[in-house]
Design a protein around this motif. Structure first.
Motif, PDB file in Angstrom:
ATOM      1  N   GLY A  47       1.049  -0.906   0.118  1.00  9.58           N
ATOM      2  CA  GLY A  47      -0.050  -0.126  -0.031  1.00  9.58           C
ATOM      3  C   GLY A  47       0.716   1.298   0.070  1.00  9.58           C
ATOM      4  O   GLY A  47       1.879   1.384  -0.435  1.00  9.58           O
ATOM      5  N   MET A  71      -0.502   3.868  -5.384  1.00  8.21           N
ATOM      6  CA  MET A  71      -0.278   3.288  -3.720  1.00  8.21           C
ATOM      7  C   MET A  71       0.909   3.103  -3.074  1.00  8.21           C
ATOM      8  O   MET A  71       2.117   3.592  -2.646  1.00  8.21           O
ATOM      9  CB  MET A  71      -1.090   1.811  -3.234  1.00  8.21           C
ATOM     10  N   ALA A  89       3.716  -5.665  -9.175  1.00 10.37           N
ATOM     11  CA  ALA A  89       3.212  -7.534  -8.948  1.00 10.37           C
ATOM     12  C   ALA A  89       1.507  -7.464  -8.240  1.00 10.37           C
ATOM     13  O   ALA A  89       1.112  -7.323  -6.983  1.00 10.37           O
ATOM     14  CB  ALA A  89       3.835  -8.028  -7.512  1.00 10.37           C
ATOM     15  N   THR A  92      -2.339 -13.247  -7.612  1.00  4.46           N
ATOM     16  CA  THR A  92      -3.018 -13.690  -7.662  1.00  4.46           C
ATOM     17  C   THR A  92      -2.192 -14.383  -8.723  1.00  4.46           C
ATOM     18  O   THR A  92      -2.561 -15.373  -9.409  1.00  4.46           O
ATOM     19  CB  THR A  92      -4.623 -13.261  -7.695  1.00  4.46           C
ATOM     20  N   ILE A 114      -8.686 -10.910  -2.094  1.00  8.27           N
ATOM     21  CA  ILE A 114      -8.753 -11.701  -2.762  1.00  8.27           C
ATOM     22  C   ILE A 114      -9.168 -13.117  -2.228  1.00  8.27           C
ATOM     23  O   ILE A 114      -9.455 -13.464  -1.590  1.00  8.27           O
ATOM     24  CB  ILE A 114      -6.589 -11.912  -2.165  1.00  8.27           C
TER      25      ILE A 114
END
Ligand SMILES: C[S@@+](CC[C@H](N)C(=O)[O-])C[C@H]1O[C@@H](n2cnc3c(N)ncnc32)[C@H](O)[C@@H]1O
Length: 207
Positions: A47, A71, A89, A92, A114
């Motif tokens: 973040g 972020m 990145a 998932t 997620i």
């Protein structure tokens, strides 16, 4: 609105908005990991870098990843430290981290976004050295059952960020499948949470 689009917008005010969950997470992360000096830490979903600077002080090398450029940009400004690397990145997908290369994986306030926890725990296990540890701090499922999810105000509008309900058993099962053993599970309340269900849940696992 998609998760990454929402965080692009929220990045502008994430640090200043009133957010007891963010504040409590910061506090419990420092309390829980204060003795976890590590050669190599991977911060998943860093973040705006609320925890990044502090983690960089307990790590020789810190790799912080997130899929929101906005972020990460805030985190880079907050933490222009030589021992910190940032990478864009999507967690998932296979993480851009070598096998068995990390002593500690941290993941704070990310997993509600997620759907497949098993994949995340499998990746954490892949990148951890034997004996390495994984720390997860999340919005407590009891709060999720009450309809709480990450949200922020933009003018008169409230933007709720897409979220998945994860039961405590989902975290435990995902970790167990990845051969991560539970060391501790804790529930946390903010000082303003009197008579309310716990706000956060945290887990420490060992590979
Ligand atoms: C509530 S913020 C938490 C940030 C930081 N860990 C903290 O505790 O303040 C959630 C973060 O997760 C990131 N995130 C959500 N889904 C992600 C994904 N699939 N891949 C990488 N980062 C993701 C968002 O971009 C955002 O920065």
């Amino acid at each position: 609105m998609k998760v990454d689009e929402a965080y692009e917008i929220w990045s502008r005010t994430y640090d200043e908005d009133r957010n007891l969950t963010r504040d409590l997470d910061e506090q419990i992360t420092r309390t829980t990991l204060k003795d976890c000096h590590s050669k190599s830490i991977l911060e998943v979903g860093c973040g705006t870098g609320k925890n990044t600077r502090w983690l960089s002080e307990v790590a020789e090398q810190l790799h912080a990843i997130d899929f929101s450029a906005a972020m990460i940009e805030q985190a880079q400004q907050k933490c222009p430290c030589e021992n910190v690397t940032f990478t864009l990145a999507d967690i998932t997908k296979r993480w851009p981290v070598a096998d068995a290369s990390v002593d500690l994986v941290t993941c704070n306030l990310v997993l509600e976004h997620i759907s497949d926890l098993r994949f995340v725990f499998a990746e954490a296990a892949r990148v951890l050295v034997d004996g390495g540890r994984c720390f997860v701090s999340e919005l407590h499922p009891f709060r999720q059952y009450q309809g709480v999810q990450a949200r922020f105000e933009r003018g008169a509008e409230t933007i709720a960020i897409p979220a998945f309900v994860h039961h405590i058993s989902d975290f435990l099962e995902g970790a167990e499948r990845a051969n991560l053993s539970l060391i501790a599970m804790n529930e946390w309340w903010h000082a303003e949470d009197e008579n309310k269900p716990p706000r956060l849940i945290s887990f420490r696992f060992r590979k």
